[in-house]
Design an enzyme around this catalytic site. Sequence first.
Site, PDB file in Angstrom:
ATOM      1  N   ASP A  33     -18.676  -5.005  -8.398  1.00  0.00           N
ATOM      2  CA  ASP A  33     -17.290  -5.148  -7.966  1.00  0.00           C
ATOM      3  C   ASP A  33     -16.969  -6.639  -8.009  1.00  0.00           C
ATOM      4  O   ASP A  33     -17.867  -7.497  -7.982  1.00  0.00           O
ATOM      5  CB  ASP A  33     -17.101  -4.559  -6.569  1.00  0.00           C
ATOM      6  CG  ASP A  33     -15.669  -4.088  -6.345  1.00  0.00           C
ATOM      7  OD1 ASP A  33     -14.756  -4.577  -7.031  1.00  0.00           O
ATOM      8  OD2 ASP A  33     -15.454  -3.221  -5.470  1.00  0.00           O
TER       9      ASP A  33
ATOM     10  N   GLU B  66      -0.704   0.133   2.958  1.00  0.00           N
ATOM     11  CA  GLU B  66      -2.067   0.651   2.949  1.00  0.00           C
ATOM     12  C   GLU B  66      -2.634   0.473   1.550  1.00  0.00           C
ATOM     13  O   GLU B  66      -1.964   0.760   0.559  1.00  0.00           O
ATOM     14  CB  GLU B  66      -2.134   2.126   3.368  1.00  0.00           C
ATOM     15  CG  GLU B  66      -1.487   3.107   2.427  1.00  0.00           C
ATOM     16  CD  GLU B  66      -1.891   4.554   2.697  1.00  0.00           C
ATOM     17  OE1 GLU B  66      -2.853   4.814   3.452  1.00  0.00           O
ATOM     18  OE2 GLU B  66      -1.231   5.441   2.133  1.00  0.00           O
TER      19      GLU B  66
END
Length: 907
Positions: free
Chosen positions: A294, A655
């Site tokens: 990542d 979100e």
Amino acid sequence: MKQHTFVTPVATAVKKGLALTLFPVALMLTGCSQSQAPANQAEQSVQQQQADYLNTALPLKDRVKALVDSMTLEEKIAQMYNDAPAIERLGVPAYDYWNEALHGVARAGEATVFPQAIGMAAMWDREFLNDIATVISDEGRAKHHAFKAQGISYRYAGLTYWSPNINIFRDPRWGRGQETYGEDPYLTGELGVAFINGLQGDDDTYLKTAATAKHFAVHNGPEITRHSDNYVVSDKDLYETYLPAFEKAVVDADVEAVMCAYNRVNGMPACGSDMLLKDILRAEYGFDGHVMSDCGAIADFYDRKAHASTRSPAAAAAWAVNSGTDLNCGVGTLSSFANLSFAVQKGFIDESLIDQAVTRLFMTRFKLGMFDPDTSVPYASIPLDSVGSQEHLSMTQQASEKSLVLLKNNGVLPLKPGVKVAVIGPNGDNQDVLLGNYNGLPVNPVTVLDGIENAVGPENVTYAPGSALIADIYGHWQTLDSDVIFHRDEQGQLQPGAQVSYFAVERSKMTDFSHPHFPATMTGSAAATETLSELTIRNMHSPVSGNMLEDYGMVVKAEVVPRESGSYLFDGKGTITLNGKAVEGAVALEAGQSYSLEIQHIFATDPVSNTADNLLREWQLRWVNQSTSLLADAKKAAQNADVIVMAVGISPRIEGEEMPVKLDGFDYGDRSSIALPAEQQALIKAMHKLGKPVVLVNFSGSAMALNWEQDNVDAIVQAFYPGEATGTALARVLWGEVSPSGRLPVTFYRNLEGFAKFDDYDMTNRTYRYFEGEVLYPFGYGLSYTDMQYSALQAPSSLTAGDDLSLSVTLKNAGNYDAEQVTQLYVRMPDAPVRTPNVSLKGFTRSALKSGQEVTVKLSVPADELVYIDNDGKKVPYQGRLEVFVGDGQPGFAKGDKITETIVVVK
């Protein structure tokens, strides 16, 4: 022995002033005797190997080996960054591995935008999800070859997609849960396989695109501490919940790539975990593709504010590669793998492991046909006009319809023809909630308001946002258009639209090394001009040069004439001035008064991140009037309506992934409350008091505690983030042209009472499989307009352990509407010697039935699903009474003729 590498690395090192460090390493690695090889001999060797790697008659492994063997150490290490540079002497083009296709080709200009992943999970439809992924890979291929034809290798132009996200949505607070297929390992695994197969294609020789299963492993929040958290997980939870979907992705779908996670797992960084990457992924699952980090995860190894697991960047790089991480995404922290040269020099790592990583990476590129003629690659001929085609837009509308979940209906739905509708709520005309995150630019976005106006006529619709989403975050931003922006003609008269001038851009050297970038400034006189009727630009070509994704500057000049007085907020990239004063925060404006507006913005590529600004997003200037009495306007809009359709919920602006949002109930992308924001609760109650039917449409990527709403409003639809055709699909469902058929892929809880801390990864009391409390809407729940009935479950009375379980059940549409129905199969294992889930989903299918039609639905549970996980994480074939439930949801929630059950004795 690598005959060709002894001269080239030294020559390269001398040229770069690095001979003192690289020369002895080259000798040590390759042997002194070869260092005297004549230059022409080395050149001939490289030419031969170049011919070998381009020779399509040779086996793929031989071609890749020929290429990797011809590279210097420096060149190999550079190929381990996500933005790998060209190797001009070998004819290897630059390539950036970073691309996204979560629910459509993302961040690469226009593309068909399907429902967000959590919405596609609500379809419970493997076959259609595979069709969707096939469309996405069609559009991705078409875009890639268009970029390739222009020599473009920016991020988001490639064929290696970092999708799907198959982490388990174990906690409703996680902001990135919207990217997943929900909370169940079986559902997630099955949908993940379908999506991966659609992305990767079915050609015997070539990959269509390369899918990536992420984030491996034990990764689902909190966002704000993901770079430093250590998640302690038992072997049982690891193999029972967190890993099954990854196993299916590798074993069943042969996924090409896996992304390792930021967090630590049982003390070890996920990208440096031998247990995860060597023992499980490679050894147990037999994975043979490449692993990437990542972005910035390797820097977390040594970052003092992150894991701080080592002090040395070189040691971190060697650690990650030794464990099996082949590719370093290093955006923000840049590339930690740049330290691998030093790591080799100091003996931290052997060059053979670098060869292994680079071989895996190039194997993917070769499988994609990147070193073969396009005429040999069947996917290279997909036309660019397939992007956003009518067929694809029709499919995203179908997906939206299938994803909508009816949670409550007291009979108000479907709506009757001719009703007058008030569309109320901050998401009523909010394009953000169509799209979710990791999205492309929609081709034909249809908001709730648009869809309802198109369905019943604008004369029958009134609209008001009613409230902000929360605090000063609004859903009703409006793009400035020719209703309020003007320019003066040669006679000095105001005419609609803004005048825009475009300029060439000049780059200067980097001077600010605290924030690495190359400053860009506009230069010269305007090279092109135009008048815009709306302050929106989607232009992937420079108006100055005409070249794709080339830098250019823009100056917008207009007169703004507001229709209402108020305090206005502006939202848009660039330097914005009104009457010569920079706009910072809210600005007081008077209705009917003219204000001189100027905007300057540069559409620039970023060499550091290898991105192009006008590829990622469209440019817009939007505004919102903060002074409006939103609630009063909503009451007025609802006054003459027959029914109120309320579009409420949250949005991907509050979100999502590691966001700078800290508000009541929201915590840097995650949520600390699952209730609707207070502003919206007050709005809903005010509309309810009007005494009119209220249909609530909730947009969110996660579960919401709609407790008061369940008790008081007339109907509730859970929309998630349903894609660009949202408004059309919703209108068709509300008026009964389509019966709702979506089912929840997550549990909707009443509150967070009794929940463990967010960063506690023990599965006790989490998800439907282990939760012991009362829920609002269970996993698998959803209503229909018709009456689907189950009967005549056929199953064997006994079964030999190790055999598949085959069942059939009669399904009848006893109602008045044609509809689709999701049939769900659950099992319970009461005789297992260890804790097992309350119930577990082990099968599902979707059937289309006309009114009155009866069909036999067949289901099969493979033997490897009829196992339990012991406390050591081992799969054990189950023996004993197997309780089997087939119907319209979980046992205990689906009742009467909505579910059938039996017991099978497994011996």
